[in-house]
Scaffold this motif. Structure first.
Motif, PDB file in Angstrom:
ATOM      1  N   THR A 121       0.830  -1.211   0.000  1.00  0.00           N
ATOM      2  CA  THR A 121       0.000   0.000   0.000  1.00  0.00           C
ATOM      3  C   THR A 121       0.860   1.255   0.000  1.00  0.00           C
ATOM      4  OG1 THR A 121      -1.764  -1.153   1.204  1.00  0.00           O
ATOM      5  CG2 THR A 121      -1.799   1.250   1.252  1.00  0.00           C
ATOM      6  N   GLU A 122       1.917   1.242   0.782  1.00  0.00           N
ATOM      7  CA  GLU A 122       2.794   2.418   0.848  1.00  0.00           C
ATOM      8  C   GLU A 122       3.517   2.648  -0.473  1.00  0.00           C
ATOM      9  OE1 GLU A 122       5.304   1.660   4.184  1.00  0.00           O
ATOM     10  OE2 GLU A 122       3.692   1.889   5.661  1.00  0.00           O
ATOM     11  N   VAL A 123       3.944   1.578  -1.136  1.00  0.00           N
ATOM     12  CA  VAL A 123       4.589   1.723  -2.444  1.00  0.00           C
ATOM     13  C   VAL A 123       3.613   2.336  -3.445  1.00  0.00           C
ATOM     14  CG1 VAL A 123       5.551   0.467  -4.412  1.00  0.00           C
ATOM     15  CG2 VAL A 123       6.252  -0.132  -2.100  1.00  0.00           C
ATOM     16  N   LEU A 124       2.371   1.845  -3.464  1.00  0.00           N
ATOM     17  CA  LEU A 124       1.366   2.386  -4.389  1.00  0.00           C
ATOM     18  C   LEU A 124       1.062   3.850  -4.069  1.00  0.00           C
ATOM     19  CD1 LEU A 124      -1.124  -0.632  -4.623  1.00  0.00           C
ATOM     20  CD2 LEU A 124       0.629   0.028  -6.270  1.00  0.00           C
ATOM     21  N   GLN A 125       0.961   4.176  -2.792  1.00  0.00           N
ATOM     22  CA  GLN A 125       0.704   5.562  -2.406  1.00  0.00           C
ATOM     23  C   GLN A 125       1.832   6.474  -2.859  1.00  0.00           C
ATOM     24  OE1 GLN A 125       0.216   5.057   1.824  1.00  0.00           O
ATOM     25  NE2 GLN A 125      -2.022   4.899   1.699  1.00  0.00           N
ATOM     26  N   ASN A 126       3.062   6.019  -2.700  1.00  0.00           N
ATOM     27  CA  ASN A 126       4.206   6.823  -3.104  1.00  0.00           C
ATOM     28  C   ASN A 126       4.219   7.057  -4.600  1.00  0.00           C
ATOM     29  OD1 ASN A 126       7.331   6.721  -4.078  1.00  0.00           O
ATOM     30  ND2 ASN A 126       7.124   7.859  -2.165  1.00  0.00           N
ATOM     31  N   ALA A 173      -0.175   7.555 -13.754  1.00  0.00           N
ATOM     32  CA  ALA A 173      -0.028   6.836 -12.481  1.00  0.00           C
ATOM     33  C   ALA A 173      -0.985   7.386 -11.436  1.00  0.00           C
ATOM     34  CB  ALA A 173       1.417   6.942 -11.995  1.00  0.00           C
ATOM     35  N   LYS A 174      -1.096   8.690 -11.364  1.00  0.00           N
ATOM     36  CA  LYS A 174      -2.008   9.307 -10.388  1.00  0.00           C
ATOM     37  C   LYS A 174      -3.458   8.944 -10.711  1.00  0.00           C
ATOM     38  CE  LYS A 174      -0.883  13.265  -8.867  1.00  0.00           C
ATOM     39  NZ  LYS A 174      -0.570  14.718  -8.681  1.00  0.00           N
ATOM     40  N   LYS A 175      -3.747   8.753 -11.983  1.00  0.00           N
ATOM     41  CA  LYS A 175      -5.112   8.462 -12.425  1.00  0.00           C
ATOM     42  C   LYS A 175      -5.524   7.031 -12.139  1.00  0.00           C
ATOM     43  CE  LYS A 175      -7.869   8.588 -16.729  1.00  0.00           C
ATOM     44  NZ  LYS A 175      -7.807   8.912 -18.177  1.00  0.00           N
ATOM     45  N   TYR A 176      -4.572   6.070 -12.243  1.00  0.00           N
ATOM     46  CA  TYR A 176      -4.958   4.662 -12.207  1.00  0.00           C
ATOM     47  C   TYR A 176      -4.410   3.861 -11.025  1.00  0.00           C
ATOM     48  CZ  TYR A 176      -6.562   5.223 -17.046  1.00  0.00           C
ATOM     49  OH  TYR A 176      -7.214   5.624 -18.181  1.00  0.00           O
ATOM     50  N   VAL A 177      -3.299   4.249 -10.429  1.00  0.00           N
ATOM     51  CA  VAL A 177      -2.698   3.412  -9.387  1.00  0.00           C
ATOM     52  C   VAL A 177      -3.625   3.281  -8.183  1.00  0.00           C
ATOM     53  CG1 VAL A 177      -0.796   3.231  -7.743  1.00  0.00           C
ATOM     54  CG2 VAL A 177      -0.330   3.788 -10.128  1.00  0.00           C
ATOM     55  N   GLN A 178      -4.102   4.370  -7.618  1.00  0.00           N
ATOM     56  CA  GLN A 178      -5.174   4.410  -6.611  1.00  0.00           C
ATOM     57  C   GLN A 178      -5.188   3.215  -5.650  1.00  0.00           C
ATOM     58  OE1 GLN A 178      -8.774   4.746  -8.915  1.00  0.00           O
ATOM     59  NE2 GLN A 178      -8.304   6.790  -9.641  1.00  0.00           N
ATOM     60  N   PRO A 179      -4.393   3.225  -4.601  1.00  0.00           N
ATOM     61  CA  PRO A 179      -4.306   2.082  -3.675  1.00  0.00           C
ATOM     62  C   PRO A 179      -5.655   1.625  -3.125  1.00  0.00           C
ATOM     63  CG  PRO A 179      -2.631   3.720  -3.168  1.00  0.00           C
ATOM     64  CD  PRO A 179      -3.511   4.338  -4.206  1.00  0.00           C
ATOM     65  N   GLU A 180      -6.578   2.562  -2.952  1.00  0.00           N
ATOM     66  CA  GLU A 180      -7.876   2.208  -2.368  1.00  0.00           C
ATOM     67  C   GLU A 180      -8.791   1.476  -3.349  1.00  0.00           C
ATOM     68  OE1 GLU A 180      -8.310   6.098  -4.465  1.00  0.00           O
ATOM     69  OE2 GLU A 180      -6.825   5.201  -3.111  1.00  0.00           O
ATOM     70  N   SER A 181      -8.415   1.403  -4.630  1.00  0.00           N
ATOM     71  CA  SER A 181      -9.278   0.790  -5.645  1.00  0.00           C
ATOM     72  C   SER A 181      -8.930  -0.660  -5.942  1.00  0.00           C
ATOM     73  CB  SER A 181      -9.195   1.605  -6.947  1.00  0.00           C
ATOM     74  OG  SER A 181      -9.653   2.931  -6.744  1.00  0.00           O
ATOM     75  N   TRP A 182      -7.898  -1.196  -5.302  1.00  0.00           N
ATOM     76  CA  TRP A 182      -7.494  -2.579  -5.545  1.00  0.00           C
ATOM     77  C   TRP A 182      -8.296  -3.531  -4.664  1.00  0.00           C
ATOM     78  CZ3 TRP A 182      -3.344  -4.026  -8.863  1.00  0.00           C
ATOM     79  CH2 TRP A 182      -2.701  -2.949  -9.475  1.00  0.00           C
ATOM     80  N   SER A 183      -8.725  -4.630  -5.262  1.00  0.00           N
ATOM     81  CA  SER A 183      -9.363  -5.706  -4.491  1.00  0.00           C
ATOM     82  C   SER A 183      -8.278  -6.661  -4.037  1.00  0.00           C
ATOM     83  CB  SER A 183     -10.407  -6.437  -5.342  1.00  0.00           C
ATOM     84  OG  SER A 183     -11.508  -5.601  -5.604  1.00  0.00           O
ATOM     85  N   GLY A 228       5.097   9.938  -7.836  1.00  0.00           N
ATOM     86  CA  GLY A 228       5.452   9.553  -9.197  1.00  0.00           C
ATOM     87  C   GLY A 228       6.826   8.913  -9.277  1.00  0.00           C
ATOM     88  N   PHE A 229       7.297   8.732 -10.512  1.00  0.00           N
ATOM     89  CA  PHE A 229       8.594   8.116 -10.761  1.00  0.00           C
ATOM     90  C   PHE A 229       9.636   9.192 -11.054  1.00  0.00           C
ATOM     91  CE2 PHE A 229       5.456   4.874 -11.967  1.00  0.00           C
ATOM     92  CZ  PHE A 229       5.905   3.809 -11.197  1.00  0.00           C
ATOM     93  N   LEU A 230      10.888   8.753 -11.182  1.00  0.00           N
ATOM     94  CA  LEU A 230      11.993   9.660 -11.456  1.00  0.00           C
ATOM     95  C   LEU A 230      12.391   9.589 -12.929  1.00  0.00           C
ATOM     96  CD1 LEU A 230      14.213   8.852  -8.339  1.00  0.00           C
ATOM     97  CD2 LEU A 230      12.516  10.684  -8.593  1.00  0.00           C
ATOM     98  N   GLU A 231      13.028  10.631 -13.408  1.00  0.00           N
ATOM     99  CA  GLU A 231      13.452  10.683 -14.801  1.00  0.00           C
ATOM    100  C   GLU A 231      14.400   9.528 -15.135  1.00  0.00           C
ATOM    101  OE1 GLU A 231      13.064  11.736 -18.423  1.00  0.00           O
ATOM    102  OE2 GLU A 231      12.329  13.273 -17.019  1.00  0.00           O
ATOM    103  N   ALA A 232      15.300   9.212 -14.188  1.00  0.00           N
ATOM    104  CA  ALA A 232      16.250   8.115 -14.427  1.00  0.00           C
ATOM    105  C   ALA A 232      15.525   6.785 -14.561  1.00  0.00           C
ATOM    106  CB  ALA A 232      17.263   8.051 -13.281  1.00  0.00           C
TER     107      ALA A 232
END
Length: 901
Positions: A801-806, A874-884, A811-815
């Motif tokens: 959950t914390e990884v998904l929230q982050n 990522a902000k649109k779809y990752v959404q930790p609260e939406s996973w079953s 978001g991700f990094l350029e590298a």
């Protein structure tokens, strides 16, 4: 800081230095060669195998060390395997080995068994990257760093791997059988080790084990793929030549397991999803000529093929068992295995299996069956030789015997076997007093004497190998060349793509997709359609099941009826046999296929992962019972299978099969005219009675749910997260989702989930993110899967959950994006080298009325992505609260009562 920078600059300069003519002249001499594989030996004892293949755009580096679990002393079980893990951590000049390999586009892994440990990397063909890999392999041969903190984390990961293995009843039973089979030899314990030894492992002892066995005179380096042999030899001399051969000799393992004084038994009692039985027999080393004969006998015994003896009496031998014949350096075991639902059923099945094995040595097999099984073995060797990556890795098993050429010795021995030799080996080793099974009987007997392994040099002095395959030229797998080489035609109503492509073994891949029916006509026919396809190989036209198998073996056909590989010489006949299969199936014993599948599913539905899938089916299904798109539980599938009748196969074939719609792709070494000659009359006039209309689907709109399933007695726990998205491959967000999924859980140890759950916390051996989408329909599924010890499950879930929230918030990094683009492009380029991958790509494109440029456009879209675009998606779809989320664990071990919400 300055010192680190200087070292890095020096290292880069060293790797870039070219091999001079003087260095090339001092390259080690050629020792032996076969089938394009050449062996060289450095003065320090390092053996080098080079297998150049211009048809591939990759290079495989496989380093085999002749050390495995049999070399471990008391209290050191698992050391060889633990070292395998540690060697991907860091060495003196390479602080982050695994991450660096992945960054360079490489795939890597290591394996450990009783006799050897190997490390292999598969990289895009590049002189610079190959040079780096060789430098890294040389450095970690003697300069691995041993950190107490790293060791403790890796021990936790290995213990989680052990827990995963213990969750499989077969592994527990096989472990006990090995332990009972060997009194003295190191083969009596498994490579992964014992918990107490792993917990007690110390860096000093592990480093001592490493110094003892990781040395040039105990290693074989193999390089296969696209490279310049002289240049690579020079690099190997440069990096490995300076490593001295230790003055201390390698330890000698002199233990010889004495013959058994009676059959032995072991009973394992533990929670499990099915009952199983193993019958094991002591056999000679794989170096001994008898091993080829007993391996052949085991394959015959475990075949479901109806067989004839020399006197033409007919037998069906398998009784639903399969065999394993791992060739060992010293005398080892062969295994016969079966399973059933209950203890009573397995008792009966075990007796049937013992009876079949006991009776086999009394019968002399027919020449017809001897030829059939030889053809199967020959086809297996042919397909291995055609794949440099697979061959490079498989050769580790023969290197462990003492010499890589034992691969060809075994191939030749099996080809030369007689029925009398097979029977003699069965009589010698398949004896009651040489058996390890479910019971121990104390009775007088004479031990079976296992002959000593002959010297490999003596074998090779008498062995003469004849090369069978000619080298092939390179192939340009760019999209422009693929489009130029592909011939797109139409045969009847079938769209056809023919793509001639050179192959070392003249292999051809055939992939035919036929379409029929619509949503209305396919109602209540999901399983009938599936089993009709599965039963096609049970006989056709003048062929029964066994004679059809023999004909396919003769034509080197490997795969199913419509998706198979064959050879250039056999293509025309193979296509004709395919069409006979499709047009005139006999459906003999078709209900047996249904029964086997039903029993298998009934056994699997009690496993943790099947329970998870059943829970998801209950939650996400939105279609009625008769709809072919329905998500089913195991029990619902079993109920539908129970309703199937023999007549259903003939009825479905009559009403649906035909070439009214579909596409065919053939890739490999072939003449296009052969295809036209074979298929033009076959497709003409063969129409389906059920018109085709594509069945569309949408992502189910269901609220997120959370469930915990109690799995008493299971040693491992599982985390599963799933969500469906209204996104198809044509959706503008799809390219970014591919990248997000890669960075989240497909980038190996560099993925966000692996970095947290394995590298940082040391909780999980395996973590993955898997994303798939329909080509055009708004339907995609996204899964996150992880395992851990039960006591770590709640912490693991919180960490996910914390990884998904982050990811969603930061978001991700350029590298990260730069690496993802590079590695995704490399993977796509490698896929385009594969016959089957190209066939899959063309079929997907044809289904949409497109060509390969659809994939080229996707690749370009991925490369054009900006960091801002990726993070917005990522902000649109990752959404930790939406996973079953569904988890499984032994609630008692997890420290809580399992409940379902």
């Amino acid at each position: 800081m300055m010192r680190t920078l200087l070292i890095a600059l020096f290292t880069c300069y060293t790797l870039a230095a070219p091999v001079t003519p003087a260095q090339a002249a001092s390259n080690p001499p050629l020792i032996a060669s076969a089938e394009g594989i050449s062996e060289y030996r450095l003065p320090n004892g390092l053996r080098v195998l080079l297998m150049p293949d211009g048809s591939k755009n990759t290079v495989t580096i496989n380093m085999t060390y002749l050390v495995g679990s049999r070399h471990e002393n008391a209290g050191q079980s698992g050391y060889a395997h633990l070292l395998e893990h540690m060697l991907y951590k860091s060495s003196q000049q390479f602080p982050k080995i695994a991450e660096e390999i992945s960054r360079r586009g490489g795939r890597w892994n290591g394996t450990t068994n009783d006799d050897r440990t190997n490390f292999f990397e598969i990289i895009p063909a590049s002189d610079t990257e190959l040079d780096w890999m060789l430098a890294m392999e040389a450095d970690r041969m003697r300069n691995v760093r041993f950190s107490a903190d790293e060791l403790r984390r890796e021990v936790t990961i290995v213990k989680n791997e052990l827990e995963l293995r213990e969750g499989n009843p077969y592994n527990s039973l096989m472990h006990q059988v090995k332990s009972v089979a060997f009194d003295w030899h190191g083969y009596g314990h498994i490579a992964i080790g014992e918990r107490s030894d792993l917990d007690a492992a110390q860096t000093a002892e592990l480093e001592q084990f490493y110094r003892r066995y990781y040395r040039p005179d105990n290693a074989v380096l193999l390089v296969a793929g696209q490279f310049q042999p002289e240049q690579v030899l020079g690099s190997i001399q440069k990096y490995f030549g300076s490593i001295p051969k230790p003055s201390q000799s390698l330890p000698l393992i002199a233990t010889v397991e004495p013959g058994s004084l009676g059959e032995r038994s072991v009973i394992v009692r533990k929670p499990a999803n099915f009952s199983a039985a193993v019958e094991a027999y002591h056999v000679p080393s794989a170096l001994h000529p008898d091993f080829a004969a007993i391996k052949f006998a085991a394959t015959v015994l475990s075949s479901e093929r109806e067989q004839r003896d020399a006197d033409q009496s007919v037998h069906r031998l398998s009784h639903s068992m399969y065999s394993l014949s791992p060739g060992m350096r010293d005398s080892g075991l062969i295994y016969f295995i079966t399973r059933q639902q209950s203890a009573k059923q397995i008792d009966d099945q075990s007796k049937l299996m013992q009876k079949a094995i006991d009776q086999f040595p009394q019968r002399l097999m027919s020449e017809q069956d001897l030829r059939f099984f030889k053809a199967q073995f020959a086809a297996s060797y042919t397909h291995t030789l055609d794949d440099p990556e697979a061959l490079a890795i498989r050769l580790s098993e023969y290197i462990a015997l003492g010499d890589w050429r034992m691969f060809f010795v075994e191939k030749a021995r099996i080809a030369a076997l007689t029925a009398e030799q097979v029977q003699a080996a069965a009589k010698k080793y398949l004896k009651k007093n040489n058996r390890i099974s479910g019971l121990l009987y104390a009775e007088p007997n004479q031990p079976v004497e296992i002959p000593a392994a002959p010297d490999v040099n003596d074998i090779l002095k008498q062995f003469k190998h004849v090369d069978e395959y000619a080298p092939v030229s390179g192939f340009d797998a760019s999209y422009d060349n693929l489009m130029a080489q592909s011939q797109r035609i139409k045969i009847g109503n079938i769209e056809v793509v023919l793509l001639p492509k050179p192959s070392r073994g003249q292999v051809v891949t055939v992939d035919l997709r036929l379409h029929w029916g619509n949503l209305q006509s396919l109602h209540e026919k999901k399983w009938v359609e599936y089993f009709t396809d599965q039963a096609l190989l049970n006989g056709a036209g003048q062929y029964g099941k066994e004679s059809l198998e023999a004909e396919r073996a003769r034509l080197h056909m490997k795969g199913s009826v419509r998706h198979f590989s064959t050879t250039r010489a056999d293509l025309r006949e193979a296509l004709s046999l395919m069409m006979l299969n499709l047009k005139q199936p006999s459906f003999g014993q078709a209900m047996d296929i249904v029964a086997r599948h039903r029993v298998s599913l009934d056994l699997e539905r009690k496993t943790p992962l099947r329970k998870i899938e059943d829970r998801y089916a209950q939650h996400f299904n939105t279609y009625p019972t008769s709809d072919p798109r329905r998500l089913e539980t195991s029990q619902q599938s079993i109920s539908e299978m129970n309703a199937i009748k023999s007549a259903d196969f003939f009825e479905f074939h009559k009403n649906f099969y035909g070439a009214s719609s579909g596409h065919l792709v053939i890739v490999g070494d072939f003449e296009p005219q052969d295809v036209l000659t074979s298929l033009t009359p076959e497709f003409s006039g063969w129409d389906s009675k059920s018109p085709y209309a594509e069945i569309h689907q949408q992502a189910p709109e269901r609220p997120a749910m959370s469930a915990s399933i109690d799995t008493p007695g299971e040693s491992s726990a599982y985390f599963y997260g799933r969500r469906y998205l209204p996104v198809g491959k044509a959706h503008p967000d799809f390219p970014a989702l591919v990248v997000i999924n890669y960075l989240l859980g497909q980038a190996g140890l560099e993925s966000r989930l692996m970095q947290r759950l394995r590298q940082q916390e040391g909780w999980s051996y395996s973590v993955q993110s898997q994303f798939s989408a329909d080509q055009t329909d708004p339907y995609a599924r996204w899964d996150i899967v992880a395992s851990s010890a039960p006591e770590n499950l709640l912490k693991l879930r919180q960490a996910v959950t914390e990884v998904l929230q982050n990811v969603q918030q930061q978001g991700f990094l350029e590298a990260e994006l730069k690496k993802a683009k590079l590695n995704i492009a490399r993977a796509d380029a490698q896929h385009r080298q594969s016959n089957q991958q190209l066939a899959d790509m063309w079929n997907a494109a044809l289904h949409e009325g497109q060509d390969l440029r659809i994939f080229q456009r996707l690749e370009a879209s991925i490369q054009a992505l900006t960091l801002e675009q990726v993070n917005q998606v990522a902000k649109k779809y990752v959404q930790p609260e939406s996973w079953s989320v569904v988890t499984t664990a032994d609630a008692a071990k997890a420290g809580k009562t399992a409940s379902t919400k």
